[in-house]
Design an enzyme around this catalytic site. Sequence first.
Site, PDB file in Angstrom:
ATOM      1  N   MET A   1     -11.577 -20.146  18.299  1.00 33.21           N
ATOM      2  CA  MET A   1     -11.593 -20.283  19.118  1.00 33.21           C
ATOM      3  C   MET A   1     -12.537 -18.488  20.149  1.00 33.21           C
ATOM      4  SD  MET A   1     -12.322 -22.570  21.960  1.00 33.21           S
ATOM      5  CE  MET A   1     -11.217 -23.812  21.925  1.00 33.21           C
TER       6      MET A   1
ATOM      7  N   GLU B   1      13.080 -12.154  16.483  1.00 29.53           N
ATOM      8  CA  GLU B   1      13.541 -12.894  18.167  1.00 29.53           C
ATOM      9  C   GLU B   1      12.303 -13.791  18.748  1.00 29.53           C
ATOM     10  OE1 GLU B   1      14.077  -9.985  17.031  1.00 29.53           O
ATOM     11  OE2 GLU B   1      16.444  -9.177  16.901  1.00 29.53           O
TER      12      GLU B   1
ATOM     13  N   LYS C   1      28.135  -4.926  25.294  1.00 32.27           N
ATOM     14  CA  LYS C   1      29.720  -4.889  24.276  1.00 32.27           C
ATOM     15  C   LYS C   1      31.037  -4.906  24.930  1.00 32.27           C
ATOM     16  CE  LYS C   1      29.532  -4.383  19.664  1.00 32.27           C
ATOM     17  NZ  LYS C   1      29.504  -3.062  17.994  1.00 32.27           N
TER      18      LYS C   1
ATOM     19  N   PHE D   1      21.802   4.142  21.661  1.00 29.62           N
ATOM     20  CA  PHE D   1      20.817   3.299  21.382  1.00 29.62           C
ATOM     21  C   PHE D   1      20.929   1.901  20.980  1.00 29.62           C
ATOM     22  CE2 PHE D   1      20.870   1.104  16.435  1.00 29.62           C
ATOM     23  CZ  PHE D   1      19.979   1.804  16.260  1.00 29.62           C
ATOM     24  N   GLN D   2      19.379   1.831  20.872  1.00 26.30           N
ATOM     25  CA  GLN D   2      19.429   0.002  20.964  1.00 26.30           C
ATOM     26  C   GLN D   2      19.178  -0.551  22.948  1.00 26.30           C
ATOM     27  OE1 GLN D   2      20.820  -2.673  18.380  1.00 26.30           O
ATOM     28  NE2 GLN D   2      18.848  -2.336  16.950  1.00 26.30           N
TER      29      GLN D   2
END
Lengths: 185, 585
Positions: free
Chosen positions: B483, B52, B164, B114-115
């Site tokens: 760097m 993502e 949802k 969940f999630q």
Amino acid sequence: MALNIEQGSTSHSAYDLRSHMSDAIETHTLAILVENEPGVLARVIGLFSGRGYNIESLTVAEVDHGGHRSRITIVTSGTPQVINQIKMQLGRMVPVHEVADLTVEGPFVSRELALIKVVAKGEHRVEALRIAEIFRCNVVDSTLESFVFELTGMPDKIDAFTELMRPLGEVKLARTGVAAIARGL
Amino acid sequence: MSEQMTGAKMIVEALKEQGVDTVFGYPGGAVLPIYDEIFQQNAIRHILVRHEQGAVHAAEGYARSTGKPGVVLVTSGPGATNAVTGLTDALMDSIPIVCLTGQVPTFMIGSDAFQEADTVGITRPCTKMNWLVKETDRLADTIHQAFHIATEGRPGPVLVDIPKDVQFATGQYTTKPKAKVSHYQPKVKGEIETITDLVHAMEKAERPVFYTGGGVINSGDKASTLLRELVEATGFPITSTLMGLGAYPASGDKWIGMLGMHGTYEANLAMHGCDLMINVGARFDDRITGRIADFSPNSRKAHIDIDPSSINKVIHADFPIIGDVGHVLEDILKVWKARGRKTNATGVQTWWTQIEAWKAVRCLNYTQEGKTIKPQYALERLEALTKHRKDRYICTEVGQHQMWAAQFLGFDNPNRWMTSGGLGTMGYGFPASVGVQVAHPEALVINVAGEASWLMNMQEMGTAVQYRLPVKQFILNNERLGMVRQWQELLHGERYSESWSEALPDFVKLAEAFGAKGILCSDPDDLDDAIMEMLNYEGPVIFDCLVEKHENCFPMIPSGKAHNEMLLGEAETQGVIGDAGGVLV
């Protein structure tokens, strides 16, 4: 000879006498009109914590039910540059409609409400009631060993009252924080 | 089209109405209804990324190279939290992103489902605005608002969190013209009084300099055109921040190079010595100013910015102008022309003589000798072999290679340079190059990378291969966090704590494993041929360019120092950063 002009508040001058990089800490009262929707208060508070600004007092309530507007009153402190940044950062927030710096914009009234419970017996109990009358408190609850006083005023008045109560007994305090509005039209 | 439909269908309809042609995303439980709708249409193309974070960076690349908002679709919980780095990156660099996240059903919110994650809570500080939509009737309206806020004013990322059950439920679709008019309408016209004052100052200035930034790019092509006209007409020198490269062409004769920590000698000394600084859409970032107390001490400063909070945040502005760069430049030109196109020609001429003397120092000099490729040489050859390509887009990761790319590659047009400036996100460049290539399928898209940054999002190789995106990954491989290593050398007694990679993959085999082409080059004599091989190959390429391992990036303004305390090379580096500078990053 240089003029000795005190730097700080400009509310009584037509000119901005403040140095733009002054180190003096000023306290300002801001009135912020916001969209009344979930998460707006969190966004405003997040700005203060995320950028390291001070909050001395914060109150919020809906002021226009039909228009979905809430007023947040914040008392904050910082250098003039920081105060200016706070106003700019608040002003650019999407759900913020208006930011008013009451301290700069002219005379204003600010009030706070406190509920003060004092647990005391005997002479101390009488003394507490006597002082409460001087401060024009309302007694909103009473038992034989306690009072709950209701006091409205400037924050320092509430501070003064609670300091006087502490030697008299156990003090429990609930304060609303400052609500403020500009005087006049 | 005011009709009833499911929330999932509304999302697709609203995206179509907003003119979206591409969505970068990754499916999951909480966005399945939306993916079902995507499956049943052809107007919007979905690019399946591999992580993502990659989706957001790809959308940033898409947005920055097209000027349109980038759209991201991810699932709840880990889908949303993985997007946080990309959203923060977009906020810092003012990139318009609309991120749609799935959420657990409204009746399960708060139950540690969940999630489940508090997505609007987590993303509040890293979005310009975000919403949790609890009613299907408000979904389309919110998405239209989201596009408005992402693109108006100072652009930025916005997020719409959609449970949802809201996607499944049926509700009333609100068309774009019927959507609630947002009170968020930033002012685009600058105050004409201040603009006139600035023009007066421009007429008298002996040592003026334009200091431009990403705001010019964000304002659109017209702003770049107006900037060019103003610079050519006045003859003032112009420098730019990392984010603003390409707004004025690097081939233009008023161009004095990038400024800042690794900017050119002439640009930084011009900033230090000028008497009038005209900041156009930049924000006095700490990489630009160095020590604030000694920043350009003798100049009056104009600051043009659409975000009022940028003005006087760091540096006091004598001419504060709040407005859109394009509109303000147009007004400056109008006023300046109406007043007779005056400049202090002799003063500016003397100023240019001084600047030419600084240029003669040739601050970007380096020596390419022996059988090791210097990173600067690799970029100089890449520039020589690609600069004729009008359709060249360059992305970078973050670190030394990024600064060298900014120094050695020239940009003649806006929207051709995609880099993570404000947040400095290692792992930005590769997914960004994927997004750019999706938007410009025929163009030459090169990601100049370091091997360490590149590994951070290398999974997107799968995306590049799946969609046949011929992105060229030009990796300057020094087997070091270059760097970090440079700072450890200068500041931490050459104790190279954890700044080198003991186990690197074989990048050629890695490319082949993904179904792409790998090219290894370690000899300066082979470099041109190898670059041509990369350019001529029609698919994605990983170019593993083994370079000098201990090269430092110069010029450098050490932290805590002023512009005129710049280091030009190795000889000057002993004990240069004091303790006070050491605490800065």
